[in-house]
Enzyme design. Sequence first.
Site, PDB file in Angstrom:
ATOM      1  NE  ARG A  69      -2.860   0.254   3.345  1.00  0.00           N
ATOM      2  CZ  ARG A  69      -2.138   0.501   4.445  1.00  0.00           C
ATOM      3  NH1 ARG A  69      -1.490   1.643   4.574  1.00  0.00           N
ATOM      4  NH2 ARG A  69      -2.051  -0.387   5.408  1.00  0.00           N
ATOM      5  CG  ASP A 109     -11.013  15.121 -15.464  1.00  0.00           C
ATOM      6  OD1 ASP A 109     -10.288  14.481 -16.247  1.00  0.00           O
ATOM      7  OD2 ASP A 109     -12.005  14.618 -14.893  1.00  0.00           O
ATOM      8  CE  LYS A 137     -13.569   6.640 -18.138  1.00  0.00           C
ATOM      9  NZ  LYS A 137     -13.934   7.922 -17.538  1.00  0.00           N
TER      10      LYS A 137
END
Length: 387
Positions: A55, A181, A206
Amino acid sequence: MSHDRPADQGFETLAIHAGQDPDPTTGAVIPPVHLSSTFAQDGIGGLRGGYEYGRSGNPTRTALETQLAALEGGTHALSFASGLAAEDALLRAALRPGDSLLIGNDVYGGTYRLVSRVLGPWGITHRVVDLTDLDGVRTALAETGARLLWVETPSNPYLRVSDIAALAELAHAAGALLVVDNTFATPALQRPLALGADVVVHSTTKYLGGHSDVVGGAVVLRDAELAEQVKFLQFAAGAVSGPLDAWLTTRGIKTLAVRVQRHGENALAVAHALAAHPKVARVHYPGLPEHPGHELAARQMTGFGGIVSLELADGAAARRFAESTRLFTLAESLGGVESLVNHPASMTHASVKGTELEVSEAVVRLSVGLESADDLVADTAAALEQV
Ligand SMILES: *Cc1c(COP(=O)(O)O)cnc(C)c1O
């Protein structure tokens, strides 16, 4: 890791080599996927290469983060389990209860949901603004004392283009951070940090991943202090990308420049064909000269991207079209090699119905893929016959 790779190398070179040096122990040209959740210590605290637990850090994730920072021209990149996980970490690092932010009026629906329904109840307020109206943004910054301005350009699904450099100036004059973004444009077409933005966020799901096989997100920035706070949340809240996800994303990014170029060529062909069709009321594509953001996009971007939206006569026609294409698969998401069609009002943007971000029922969004352009144009023409 290639932290010392010359920053002046070309985009395509960085996409393929940043963070991707051959494995020093075996010479493997493709660095291995490090699936280990934990790392051996040479005596207590004796970490090899700084890795301790999956992590807090993983070499495959580091490789992706190095690649992302290089492509956006940032000094720090942090990768996450999804685009929204990245946004959440950034917003909680940058804002405190009582703070407010401004967001564009057609940002991604999930961003609006995060801001209004997750961060709202924790005491962060927001106002929705039209990012193409600079005077309106200036006024809203002054009235709200917003600490952060959230910009998505080109926007979704209307492909509105807003002026990153001008918005950066307005935000900075008001003491606010500018976040962009950059999911739709990708760093292959638009580099917000170079235009004055403070932070770039991505849904790497994407175009960066590019093959519809992995969900992920990223935050890229230059401010070491804010980067440290985002990194702390990445570690302390734990929405990290797993090693396989990081590796798939890295592999996708290596071909980003050529993919995005062809996405743009195919999108332009589809947009031209739709614009000439009598059943299409309107086409939203920044590559068309009649698009209101065309000139700004031509200045601010090096291409117009692969997303095209169209408006039909009404909602029934839009639904019929979206259900009639064959090559364009009816599905949410975008940016993969395969073409997708989406009815935003009932799919991706259903969560913003009844808000200032509501999308017309008559709109259909296309993610134009890398199939043969002629086949894509023929598919939309055949679907229009069913309308
Ligand atoms: C998909 C998307 C997101 C959210 O990313 P996830 O990876 O789905 O969490 C954010 N912004 C834009 C522009 C998107 O298209």
